[in-house]
Design an enzyme around this catalytic site. Sequence first.
Site, PDB file in Angstrom:
ATOM      1  N   ASP A   1      -4.442 -12.714   3.874  1.00 23.91           N
ATOM      2  CA  ASP A   1      -5.529 -12.483   4.378  1.00 23.91           C
ATOM      3  C   ASP A   1      -6.644 -12.462   3.635  1.00 23.91           C
ATOM      4  O   ASP A   1      -7.330 -12.095   4.072  1.00 23.91           O
ATOM      5  CB  ASP A   1      -5.737 -10.900   4.851  1.00 23.91           C
ATOM      6  CG  ASP A   1      -5.065 -10.115   3.555  1.00 23.91           C
ATOM      7  OD1 ASP A   1      -4.769 -10.535   2.321  1.00 23.91           O
ATOM      8  OD2 ASP A   1      -4.740  -8.679   4.256  1.00 23.91           O
TER       9      ASP A   1
ATOM     10  N   HIS B   1       1.009  -0.901   0.355  1.00 26.81           N
ATOM     11  CA  HIS B   1      -0.029  -0.058   0.012  1.00 26.81           C
ATOM     12  C   HIS B   1       0.719   1.119  -0.008  1.00 26.81           C
ATOM     13  O   HIS B   1       0.789   2.670  -0.245  1.00 26.81           O
ATOM     14  CB  HIS B   1      -0.729   0.208   1.027  1.00 26.81           C
ATOM     15  CG  HIS B   1      -1.844  -0.922   1.350  1.00 26.81           C
ATOM     16  ND1 HIS B   1      -3.018  -1.554  -0.023  1.00 26.81           N
ATOM     17  CD2 HIS B   1      -2.336  -2.108   2.295  1.00 26.81           C
ATOM     18  CE1 HIS B   1      -3.402  -2.359   0.543  1.00 26.81           C
ATOM     19  NE2 HIS B   1      -3.092  -2.588   1.599  1.00 26.81           N
TER      20      HIS B   1
HETATM   21 ZN   LIG Z   1      -4.120  -7.111   2.435  1.00 24.18          ZN
END
Ligand SMILES: [Zn+2]
Length: 317
Positions: free
Chosen positions: A254, A136
């Site tokens: 995840d 990110h």
């Molecule tokens: Zn993630």
Amino acid sequence: MGATGYFTHSDCLKHDMGPGHPECPARLGAIEDRLLITGLDMALTRREAAPAALADIELAHDRMHVAALRGLTDVLREDMAAGGPPYTNLDPDTAINAYTWDAALRSAGAVIEATDAVIEGEFENAFCAIRPPGHHACRDKAMGFCFFNNVAIAAKHAVERHGLKRVAIVDFDVHHGNGTEDIVAGDDRILMVSFFQHPFFPEGGSQSNAANLVNVPVPAYTKGMDIRELIEMMWIPRLEAFQPELILISAGFDAHREDDMGQLGLVEQDYAWITLRMKDMANRYAKGRIVSCLEGGYNLSALARSVEAHLRVLADV
Ligand SMILES: [Zn+2]
């Protein structure tokens, strides 16, 4: 040759964003425990990573972003010495402590060293057990638990310093790798393929905004079998056409069905299948070269089992 390198550093355990934060040091502990219990550690060659140089970080980031993080760390350390709190929040999800800077440099250093070792033929492939994660982190911004974009740094290092002409980035984290996209979009030496839950954090990503991006947004509750079909249809033809000389993996776990950070339905066998498919690609085009970089994965048991499944395929055990 043929061996799998395991790159990490104890500083990665010292970065901590506060009590109860899901991106916690125990994630790496859970992985290490699993490797010991299963004996898989015996099949891996362990390396302690040196810190990345600032010039390495600046392959993917603006100098001001790097300087800002360093400055905030200095201020935090001074404040702490004067009795202040041990964390500084950069956004509601993302905080630094006194060791974040060191951990981020070791994480980027691990992917640089792993990339060197794989390109130079010391290892066939490598896994970087690192935190903070990176995908990110944008060119000029930290966000979403990420500070420096490890996988993008590795990609730029491979093309700019090793002279590779085609590097693929494969991102199977449940979240869109918006930071990686920000850094590599339009760089035709790099092909980025990903799937991610959408709509979801960090939003965006529903369109492939450059010719070198293959974004596959999928709705919540998509299961592994559907993901495998999408990979065959959307990723594989583009990877075959691109013929990467190195495959980098943004390995977030995840999307596992037990991980409540997201709502996708992958299980260990799906991660093994994706890894095997990428290994096929690497064997055909890239002399087997894969460097995998840990991103998300927050259910400690599911994370550890998924990394084990991933590493069993990489190490062929
Ligand atoms: Zn993630």
